[in-house]
Each structure stands twice: as C-alpha cells, then as structure tokens.
Motif scaffolding. Sequence first.
Motif, mmCIF file in Angstrom:
data_model
loop_
_atom_site.group_PDB
_atom_site.id
_atom_site.type_symbol
_atom_site.label_atom_id
_atom_site.label_comp_id
_atom_site.label_asym_id
_atom_site.label_seq_id
_atom_site.Cartn_x
_atom_site.Cartn_y
_atom_site.Cartn_z
ATOM 1 N N PRO A 1 -16.744 4.376 -39.697
ATOM 2 C CA PRO A 1 -17.359 4.955 -38.366
ATOM 3 C C PRO A 1 -18.304 4.108 -37.952
ATOM 4 O O PRO A 1 -19.292 3.744 -38.540
ATOM 5 N N ARG A 2 -18.366 3.904 -36.539
ATOM 6 C CA ARG A 2 -19.449 3.112 -35.852
ATOM 7 C C ARG A 2 -20.584 4.027 -35.273
ATOM 8 O O ARG A 2 -21.439 3.474 -34.951
ATOM 9 N N VAL A 3 -20.401 5.256 -35.314
ATOM 10 C CA VAL A 3 -21.235 6.184 -34.873
ATOM 11 C C VAL A 3 -21.863 7.069 -36.210
ATOM 12 O O VAL A 3 -21.205 7.639 -36.782
ATOM 13 N N ALA A 4 -23.228 7.243 -36.094
ATOM 14 C CA ALA A 4 -23.886 8.162 -36.986
ATOM 15 C C ALA A 4 -24.652 9.433 -36.395
ATOM 16 O O ALA A 4 -25.004 9.225 -35.377
ATOM 17 N N MET A 5 -24.450 10.319 -37.053
ATOM 18 C CA MET A 5 -25.245 11.818 -36.342
ATOM 19 C C MET A 5 -26.193 12.096 -37.407
ATOM 20 O O MET A 5 -25.961 12.359 -38.635
ATOM 21 N N LEU A 6 -27.458 12.620 -36.991
ATOM 22 C CA LEU A 6 -28.443 12.959 -37.914
ATOM 23 C C LEU A 6 -28.466 14.410 -38.275
ATOM 24 O O LEU A 6 -27.996 15.131 -37.252
ATOM 25 N N ARG A 43 -20.295 9.768 -38.809
ATOM 26 C CA ARG A 43 -20.819 10.082 -40.183
ATOM 27 C C ARG A 43 -22.108 10.562 -40.194
ATOM 28 O O ARG A 43 -22.770 10.193 -39.588
ATOM 29 N N PHE A 44 -22.165 11.749 -40.813
ATOM 30 C CA PHE A 44 -23.662 12.475 -40.987
ATOM 31 C C PHE A 44 -24.561 11.611 -41.858
ATOM 32 O O PHE A 44 -24.169 11.114 -42.799
ATOM 33 N N ILE A 45 -25.824 11.571 -41.466
ATOM 34 C CA ILE A 45 -26.753 11.119 -42.199
ATOM 35 C C ILE A 45 -27.962 12.009 -42.130
ATOM 36 O O ILE A 45 -28.623 12.605 -41.347
ATOM 37 N N TYR A 46 -28.138 12.288 -43.701
ATOM 38 C CA TYR A 46 -29.237 13.317 -43.954
ATOM 39 C C TYR A 46 -30.631 12.819 -43.527
ATOM 40 O O TYR A 46 -30.934 11.781 -43.805
ATOM 41 N N SER A 56 -27.210 -1.970 -39.716
ATOM 42 C CA SER A 56 -26.294 -2.532 -38.751
ATOM 43 C C SER A 56 -24.803 -1.852 -38.662
ATOM 44 O O SER A 56 -24.116 -2.640 -37.755
ATOM 45 N N GLU A 57 -24.492 -1.297 -39.560
ATOM 46 C CA GLU A 57 -23.119 -0.871 -39.901
ATOM 47 C C GLU A 57 -22.706 -0.019 -38.426
ATOM 48 O O GLU A 57 -21.663 0.188 -37.967
ATOM 49 N N TYR A 58 -23.705 0.631 -38.081
ATOM 50 C CA TYR A 58 -23.681 1.828 -36.972
ATOM 51 C C TYR A 58 -23.981 0.949 -35.560
ATOM 52 O O TYR A 58 -25.164 0.110 -35.752
ATOM 53 N N GLN A 59 -23.261 1.297 -34.623
ATOM 54 C CA GLN A 59 -23.756 0.894 -33.125
ATOM 55 C C GLN A 59 -24.496 2.161 -32.433
ATOM 56 O O GLN A 59 -25.230 1.835 -31.526
ATOM 57 N N VAL A 60 -24.249 3.268 -32.764
ATOM 58 C CA VAL A 60 -24.724 4.445 -31.978
ATOM 59 C C VAL A 60 -25.224 5.557 -33.035
ATOM 60 O O VAL A 60 -24.681 5.709 -34.052
ATOM 61 N N LEU A 61 -26.368 5.970 -32.720
ATOM 62 C CA LEU A 61 -27.053 7.250 -33.401
ATOM 63 C C LEU A 61 -27.260 8.216 -32.444
ATOM 64 O O LEU A 61 -27.879 8.057 -31.528
ATOM 65 N N GLY A 83 -33.009 -3.488 -32.672
ATOM 66 C CA GLY A 83 -32.074 -4.302 -33.113
ATOM 67 C C GLY A 83 -30.733 -4.535 -32.266
ATOM 68 O O GLY A 83 -29.775 -5.226 -32.583
ATOM 69 N N GLY A 84 -30.611 -3.589 -31.379
ATOM 70 C CA GLY A 84 -29.642 -3.593 -30.533
ATOM 71 C C GLY A 84 -28.622 -2.297 -30.604
ATOM 72 O O GLY A 84 -27.728 -2.051 -29.742
#
Length: 374
Positions: A1-6, A43-46, A56-61, A83-84
């Motif tokens: 996934p290109r989107v990470a969710m905290l 993908r969730f990030i703790y 840089s794997e992710y484009q959106v947080l 970083g973009g």
Amino acid sequence: PRVAMLYSQTSFFVAAGTVGANEFQNALSGWHALLGDLSIDYRFIYAPELPQQLNSEYQVLILPCALAMSDAELAAVEKFVQGGGTVLSDFDFGAYNEHGTLRESRKVPDIAGIPHRGQEFRSSDISAPVQHSQEVGKGRICRLNFLLGGYQQVVLGGTGGEVASAVSGADQLCQAMREIVGAELAQAGVTPDRVITTADGQPVQAETCWREFAGNYLLGIWKTDRKVQTLDAANAIAAKVTLPRAGHLYDVRAGRYLGQGDRIDVQIIPGGAGLYAVLAHPVKSVQIEHAPSIARGETLSFKVAVQAGDAPGGHVFHCRLSGPERHYAVNLSAPAGQAEGALQLAFNDAPGTWRLEVTDVNSGVKASRELIVK
C-alpha cells in the motif's frame, strides 16, 4: 500500500478525556470505510514505530484523531513531508505529547510554520473552508474541517457490546467526503487500481481488498448495509470490476472459472461478500500422493500439488479425510503450488475404506484418493 495510517494508543486515551470517548474509534472507522469505498489500500503504523516505519514507500500519511504525538513522531512527519509526502489529518494533530500532557500554549511544535488552528480541535466556524492545505518543502499537509466519523460509525450493541453494526452517514454527505478525500489522494498520486461500476458506468460504493500471494491475487468485495437483515439476491447490484492486472479469473466461493482478462462481471448483494482469484495460470488438476494404507492411530502423511503451468504461484488447499464415522481436515498453504500435510487418526477410528479429498481453494478444482485403514 502507498498509504499509511497512524494508530496511536495515547491519542485514544487523550480523546477519551477531551473530545469524547467515541471520537477516536469513529475516526478510525470512518477513514477505514471511506478508503475502502475509494478502493485504496492502507497499512497501519503503530505510533512509537513511526520514526522507523515511515519511509519513501508511502506517498500519504493519514493521522486519524492523532491528538497525542511525541517529538520524534512529529519530526518523522516533518521529514516525510519535506521529502515530498502528503499528510491528511482530521484533528489538530500533536496538541498533546506522548504522555498525554498538553503542550505549552496548545501549540504543535513548529513544522515549517504550520500554525495551530485555534482553541477547538475541530472548527465550528461554518465560514471556514472544509480543508486547509499548505505546501511544506516538497510535500503538503492537509487538515480537514470535518470529522470522518460522520462517514461511518461502528455501533456496539447487545448485553456487553458483543454485537457490532456499521452506521453510515447521509448519501450526500458521504459523497462529498469521498470527493474531497479522493481529490487530495489523487493530488498526492494515489488513485484506485480497481474500479467498480454499473453497466452504464456509474460508480458502485463497495469495499474491496486486494492481496497478493506468491504471484497470484485475491479480490474481496463486500457492501455493508445496516438495514439489511437477510441476504436477498433480488436486491443484487449488477456491476463490472476492472482489475489492476489480468489473469485467469475464478469465483472462489462458487468454485467456478470465469475466463481470462482484467474485468469481472459480479452481482453485489447488500450485506454480502464475494471473493475472486486472479491466477497466473489456469488450474488443470490437483495431484495427491499418500500411502495406500495405514493403521488406526497412525499419521497419514501426504503430498498435494496443482497442475497449473511451470510457475503456479501461491495456492491454498483444503484437505478432508473422511471415514465411516468421522472426518479430519486441515488447510495447507502452498506458496509454490505444492505442499505436504499430515492428519492423525485415532486408535478407535473405524477400519475400512477412507477417502482423502483435496480442494484447491482458489479455483475450486478437486481431487480425491481412497486408502485402507486397518
């Protein structure tokens, strides 16, 4: 996934003591449902792992109700944006530190001059824009002036909350949220890689899940509807699904081959779910190897494999050993299309002819062999 969710456990406790116990969970539920309707994986990030995992794997947080963040987490966000990367938030993130302590003057530590948005965590000023975007370095931070909890909430019922139901917002409200968030994601370069439409090209709102297993793919489709009490095929929605890649298509639940291509014609039943496989090669047969006989109390060892080209990819086998009075079963993961399994028989099992049946779950193709239990 290109989107990470905290996911921030500290923010959960801070929300419970400030904006309301349900706001944190409603934010997560709303974001999950909205991204699902947009066919965007995430993908969730703790939270404590954010400085190491956000790359840089992710484009959106996405920061759902991220009221409490440590200095290290905020520094990781700033580095990501510089970083973009793009950050989407629904609350004024980081107003508290990782210990739940309100930061001085309720100001978020400076991230390229981004100001705190006032005394409220969400704006009640209807004259304010529905979103506030600001370029930071090579990236962008967008704060939304509405709560995603209004998109969908999970309501717990029953005696002790053991029954959960999803409650969606009004159609016009949800459509507006999809357009706003979809536009922000598109600006960040994140667009759906699978599309569901009616025959006349109108979008169908349904959640999807796309997963790879060793070169083969699975697509799950489901449409939640809290008004539905029973599944009724008469209410099915005829739709076309455009896939991110072509392959040999199977209806997993029906065990039926659908042909080759990158589009599937489906019937989406409100409250129901469908599962489809996209395989690199068609499954011709399933092969089984095992001893011709075993004694009661022994273990039957066996080998199974699909006949599906030189590189069959990932498969799953459901194996069932049936006798006169009982049966045993096991599921086997087969990353290369082949696997070894074992089933233990009891000493008091009935002697006679038993049958081992193996089903390739992806395609529904089956095979069986008999053996003698002495």
